[in-house]
Design a protein around this motif. Structure first.
Motif, PDB file in Angstrom:
ATOM      1  N   TYR A 106       0.759  -0.803  -0.324  1.00 38.59           N
ATOM      2  CA  TYR A 106      -0.035   0.201  -0.130  1.00 38.59           C
ATOM      3  C   TYR A 106       1.094   1.050   0.353  1.00 38.59           C
ATOM      4  O   TYR A 106       0.820   1.970  -0.930  1.00 38.59           O
ATOM      5  N   THR A 107       2.007   0.553   0.920  1.00 34.32           N
ATOM      6  CA  THR A 107       2.838   2.705   0.547  1.00 34.32           C
ATOM      7  C   THR A 107       3.397   2.656  -0.692  1.00 34.32           C
ATOM      8  O   THR A 107       3.876   3.428  -0.945  1.00 34.32           O
ATOM      9  N   GLN A 108       4.460   1.393  -1.242  1.00 35.28           N
ATOM     10  CA  GLN A 108       5.086   1.559  -1.940  1.00 35.28           C
ATOM     11  C   GLN A 108       3.416   2.236  -3.228  1.00 35.28           C
ATOM     12  O   GLN A 108       4.389   2.928  -4.423  1.00 35.28           O
ATOM     13  N   GLY A 109       2.562   1.655  -3.487  1.00 35.03           N
ATOM     14  CA  GLY A 109       1.095   2.465  -4.388  1.00 35.03           C
ATOM     15  C   GLY A 109       1.294   3.415  -4.123  1.00 35.03           C
ATOM     16  O   GLY A 109       1.131   4.726  -5.069  1.00 35.03           O
ATOM     17  N   LEU A 110       0.745   4.267  -2.829  1.00 32.62           N
ATOM     18  CA  LEU A 110       0.715   5.484  -2.687  1.00 32.62           C
ATOM     19  C   LEU A 110       2.358   6.254  -3.166  1.00 32.62           C
ATOM     20  O   LEU A 110       1.930   7.031  -3.423  1.00 32.62           O
ATOM     21  N   LEU A 111       3.085   5.718  -2.716  1.00 30.75           N
ATOM     22  CA  LEU A 111       4.141   6.539  -3.108  1.00 30.75           C
ATOM     23  C   LEU A 111       4.887   6.852  -4.609  1.00 30.75           C
ATOM     24  O   LEU A 111       4.895   7.690  -5.193  1.00 30.75           O
ATOM     25  N   ALA A 112       4.123   5.176  -5.581  1.00 31.38           N
ATOM     26  CA  ALA A 112       4.604   5.878  -7.056  1.00 31.38           C
ATOM     27  C   ALA A 112       3.392   6.481  -7.400  1.00 31.38           C
ATOM     28  O   ALA A 112       3.191   7.248  -8.688  1.00 31.38           O
ATOM     29  N   ALA A 113       2.506   6.838  -6.304  1.00 29.28           N
ATOM     30  CA  ALA A 113       1.678   7.899  -7.824  1.00 29.28           C
ATOM     31  C   ALA A 113       1.290   8.719  -7.341  1.00 29.28           C
ATOM     32  O   ALA A 113       1.046   9.937  -7.726  1.00 29.28           O
ATOM     33  N   VAL A 114       2.394   9.673  -6.352  1.00 31.99           N
ATOM     34  CA  VAL A 114       2.816  11.175  -6.376  1.00 31.99           C
ATOM     35  C   VAL A 114       3.192  11.491  -8.035  1.00 31.99           C
ATOM     36  O   VAL A 114       4.445  11.088  -8.311  1.00 31.99           O
ATOM     37  N   PRO A 115       2.775  12.259  -8.319  1.00 30.07           N
ATOM     38  CA  PRO A 115       3.345  13.306 -10.056  1.00 30.07           C
ATOM     39  C   PRO A 115       4.580  13.504  -9.006  1.00 30.07           C
ATOM     40  O   PRO A 115       4.805  14.695  -8.092  1.00 30.07           O
ATOM     41  N   ARG A 116       6.261  13.070  -9.818  1.00 31.64           N
ATOM     42  CA  ARG A 116       7.302  13.679  -9.614  1.00 31.64           C
ATOM     43  C   ARG A 116       7.383  15.345 -10.711  1.00 31.64           C
ATOM     44  O   ARG A 116       7.546  15.186 -11.768  1.00 31.64           O
ATOM     45  N   LEU A 117       8.356  16.081 -10.408  1.00 29.69           N
ATOM     46  CA  LEU A 117       8.932  17.323 -10.751  1.00 29.69           C
ATOM     47  C   LEU A 117      10.358  16.505 -11.414  1.00 29.69           C
ATOM     48  O   LEU A 117      10.438  16.351 -12.827  1.00 29.69           O
TER      49      LEU A 117
END
Lengths: 540, 329
Positions: free
Chosen positions: A522-533
């Motif tokens: 779940y944490t992995q999914g959350l982090l992957a979803a963050v849009p990154r500059l």
């Protein structure tokens, strides 16, 4: 060269207000090629939404004065008569609004609303055909079981589904331009990522142009080709996303970029010496903390068997999506809410079951900063009075001492001590949040729970408030519990991190470890979803 | 849903019981001798004793109240000296004036009151919503301002002023309408309507003013909402926005208020009925109060209470049906 899809020349929009005329847009010009994607970015009040509304002629009969030129697909929006304008609206350019709950008619089925819009632009379409079209577009934007859900009313949809429905409405008439006004601001990161993916897919599929209005550079970086940075109604800079993010020419753009919280970078200057901190005193300890709401079949367990320790002077970040129970947990930690199960110890004493009277000695040591600085300050009391309240309640100081202390506090949080007698509405969002922090600091607490303290603020203001919290913590040895849905912000301030989902803790550990090597899927999914500059920057 | 009705029905019964206690206490237990009233002006001590016996006034108060309740639910037997007379449930006793059963008296007069209130509600809804709608369509213009002022004047004019003025104008001066007299609907529908027209208009003007203002304000409220902006941004015409979306937002409060007002109308038509000489329940209430005909007064007050309670339940239910976000609990 082909004719541009959007051509804005020297646009100025002036609103009459009680304090005179306000120039929201001031001499803005830009063009968008057919199929192109442009993001208007800027802080609140930069005029970006005003521009978006102007493209559809929505300033008509609002009292706003619009000068300059707006052309959308060859239609002169400012000169068009009502009939032509109605044709442009939805048919040529369609708008996806922010806050999808209030942007849909609460009384009508979502499918009917889409069908109605469709029939405005396809007069020959039968009711049945329009309804079929509504189901078709709902299906296209990923509403499961679209034929059945088309009959649902907006309140029966989740936030993400409502946003999808609004996009479906925009698609219904096959417009050439999609204008999206902060389409993901109210959504969780994972849902935000899905919506942005959807917008990208739809562009690729239909070849329509996109104007994205957002304050979030991360969202913009992921979704468009060009950026237009706005400030005070003027264009600061325009260029291809990658070039602009890589090497911004203007100071303002650079400041804006610097203020964006990065998920993979801990902000320099925020308390470094905490690593050397030797104070291991456990300040607050929760064991199996549980909170249920309601009774019988309707009972909901908001927080379920959560154990957590907060040591003196450290910051514990709590992240999770909406409904994960993080606010309920925060309120229990300062005992604004009574736990229905488990144990809560403060400096070794059980405070979980104490009555209001029994809690009184602890009230000054456990404080809270709320998300919405507008509604958590009494509008009819001066801010000085609001900050003084907890001191008066404590009853240890005389009036003169209290006034002196409030002035100190105002200065401490970076406000003018002379602002004592001013009222909340005279302050900006960031300043109000500073007032909220000053109020929490007043009784000299040992622990402050900050519930989404910066989520209502612009990135630059956000950075300032986060820095302030860090400084205060270093100087005063405060323990902080920092609750937020924005993972990047939490990373900047936290020593340790707790990830919540469905009322439970799914992962816990040192902040850097959790961010760099998340264990739970779940944490992995959350982090992957963050849009990154950075992705955009790296690809450049 | 059925659970909701069960709970509301139980609540309604409870409210009516409380009303009955209060009403009973006010009229029967308070100082003054019901027996003397029932017996009439020429009454010797022996008759008075008989009446007191017949009305059961020698029993303790709670027993009297119990008999009163019994009468409502199962009926009551009265000795008339020679035999007994049965008064079917719901029995509110016998009128002191003419010894007729109160229930019969009410049943006689209900048609006139219902004719009046149903007609009034229909008319004021048509007028009120129509005027409110017109004001919204022409918002910002002179017509809107005129309508607002007119409706304010309408709200502020008492029925006995507007009623008399209308009667003088249309019946006495222009002679377009007959001076109202009640003709039962079943006898002659045309004459019924013709005669009811003036009372309807008089009472409807008052209600229409209130409904026009409410319609206008709740539609303007809806028009300021975000979802209206959505439909504007999709080229939906102003007419469709007002007719479909804004009006829809005003439906729920109007429906709920109409139901509640209809309940109050059953008991609130005293002035109009008296003024126009309509043989309705309101007129009867006024006369009964004047002649201190306690059983009739008590029965009418209970009827009004029941009408208001039932109408409110219906109103709440309709509100929830009109606005699905409201859960029936």
């Amino acid at each position: 060269m082909t004719e541009p899809l959007v051509k804005v020349t020297d646009l100025a929009v002036t609103f009459p207000t009680d304090d005179g005329r306000v120039r929201a847009v001031d001499g803005l010009s830009f063009e968008l090629a057919p199929g192109g994607a442009l993001a208007l970015v800027g802080e609140s009040g930069s005029g970006k939404s005003t521009v978006a509304f102007g493209l559809l002629g929505l300033h008509r009969s609002t009292g706003a004065e619009v000068t300059g030129g707006i052309e959308v697909a060859g239609h002169d929006v400012l000169a068009a008569d009502e009939a032509e304008l109605r044709q442009v609206r939805g048919g040529v350019a369609a708008m996806v609004f922010q806050d999808p709950l209030s942007s849909l008619d609460p009384y009508q089925a979502i499918g009917d609303q889409i069908a109605e819009v469709h029939r405005v632009h396809r007069r020959d379409a039968s009711r049945r055909a329009a309804r079929d079209r509504a189901v078709e577009v709902l299906d296209r934007v990923g509403i499961p079981d679209a034929a059945r859900r088309a009959r649902s009313r907006p309140h029966e949809f989740s936030g993400g589904m409502r946003q999808r429905a609004l996009i479906a409405m925009a698609l219904a008439c096959e417009p050439r331009l999609l204008i999206a006004d902060e389409p993901t601001t109210a959504l969780d990161v994972t849902v935000q990522a899905q919506i942005l993916d959807l917008l990208r897919d739809l562009r690729a599929e239909t070849g329509m142009g996109l104007i994205l209005v957002t304050h979030d550079l991360g969202v913009a970086a992921d979704s468009v080709d060009d950026l237009l940075v706005m400030k005070n109604g003027r264009a600061v800079e325009r260029g291809p996303v990658r070039a602009l993010l890589d090497s911004p020419a203007e100071t303002y753009t650079r400041d804006l970029l610097a203020a964006v919280p990065r998920i993979n970078v801990r902000r320099p200057g925020v308390p470094e010496q905490r690593a050397e901190r030797t104070d291991d005193t456990v300040l607050l300890e929760a064991k199996g903390l549980t909170r249920r709401f309601g009774r019988g079949k309707r009972a909901v367990t908001a927080v379920d068997d959560v154990s957590l320790t907060v040591r003196a002077g450290e910051t514990v970040g709590v992240v999770g999506e909406s409904g994960s129970g993080k606010t309920t947990l925060g309120r229990m930690l300062v005992r604004l809410l009574e736990p229905t199960g488990g144990e809560l110890r403060y400096e070794g004493r059980d405070i979980g079951g104490l009555s209001d009277r029994g809690l009184r000695p602890f009230r000054s040591e456990l404080q809270m900063v709320f998300q919405d600085p507008v509604s958590s300050l009494n509008p009819r009391r001066s801010i000085g009075e609001s900050i003084a309240d907890p001191l008066r309640v404590a009853g240890r100081l005389g009036d003169a001492e209290i006034t002196a202390r409030v002035r100190d506090l105002l200065e401490r949080v970076g406000l003018d001590p002379g602002a004592y007698h001013r009222y909340p509405h005279e302050f900006s969002g960031g300043q109000r949040q500073r007032v909220g922090i000053a109020r929490a600091l007043a009784p000299e607490p040992k622990l402050i729970v900050c519930d989404e303290p910066v989520s209502a603020l612009d990135v630059t203001t956000q950075a300032q408030v986060v820095r302030l919290l860090g400084e205060l913590q270093r100087d005063l040895g405060l323990a902080l519990v920092f609750i937020a849905h924005d993972l990047a912000v939490v990373r900047q301030v936290s020593d340790r991190l707790v990830v919540m989902r469905g009322g439970r803790i799914v992962e816990e550990g040192p902040a850097d470890a959790v961010y760099e090597k998340p264990q739970h899927p779940y944490t992995q999914g959350l982090l992957a979803a963050v849009p990154r500059l950075e992705q955009a920057e790296a690809a450049a | 849903m059925s659970l909701y009705f069960l709970r509301r029905a139980l609540g309604a019964v409870l409210v009516l019981l409380v009303i009955s206690v209060v009403v009973y206490a006010i009229f029967y237990v308070a100082p003054g001798d019901p027996a003397k009233l029932a017996c009439g002006p020429r009454c010797n001590p022996e008759q008075l004793r008989q009446v007191r016996e017949q009305l059961g006034l020698n029993d303790p108060v709670y027993v009297q109240y119990w008999h009163f309740l019994q009468g409502i639910f199962v009926g009551h037997d009265y000795s008339t000296g020679t035999g007994t007379m049965h008064c079917d449930a719901p029995c509110f006793g016998l009128s002191y004036q003419n010894n007729q059963q109160v229930t019969d008296l009410i049943a006689e007069r209900l048609p006139a009151t219902l004719s009046l209130s149903v007609g009034v509600v229909v008319l004021w809804l048509l007028l009120g919503v129509g005027i409110g709608l017109l004001a919204v369509v022409r918002r910002g213009g002179l017509l809107e301002r005129a309508l607002i002022w007119l409706s304010l004047a309408g709200t502020a004019t008492p029925v006995f002023v507007s009623g008399l003025a209308l009667m003088m104008l249309f019946c006495a001066y222009l002679e377009w309408l007959p001076f109202p007299s009640y003709v039962p609907l079943t006898d002659d529908p045309e004459q019924w309507a013709w005669n009811m027209l003036l009372p309807w208009v008089t009472l409807a003007l008052l209600g229409a003013s209130i409904y026009a203002r409410m319609t206008r304000s709740s539609m303007l409220e809806t028009l300021a909402e975000d979802h209206v902006r959505t439909f504007r941004a999709y080229g939906v015409s102003e007419r469709a926005i007002i007719g479909k979306h804004a009006l829809r937002g005003a439906v729920a409060p109007i429906v709920a208020m109409t139901a509640a007002d209809f309940g109050s109308l059953i008991g609130g038509t005293m002035l109009t009925e008296t003024m126009f000489g309509l043989p309705g329940v309101g007129q009867m209430l006024v006369r009964s109060v004047q002649t201190v005909d306690l059983p009739v007064v008590v029965a009418v007050v209970m009827l009004i209470g029941a009408a208001v309670v039932v109408a409110n339940i219906i109103g709440d239910t309709l509100y929830a049906l009109a606005d699905r976000r409201v859960a029936l609990r």
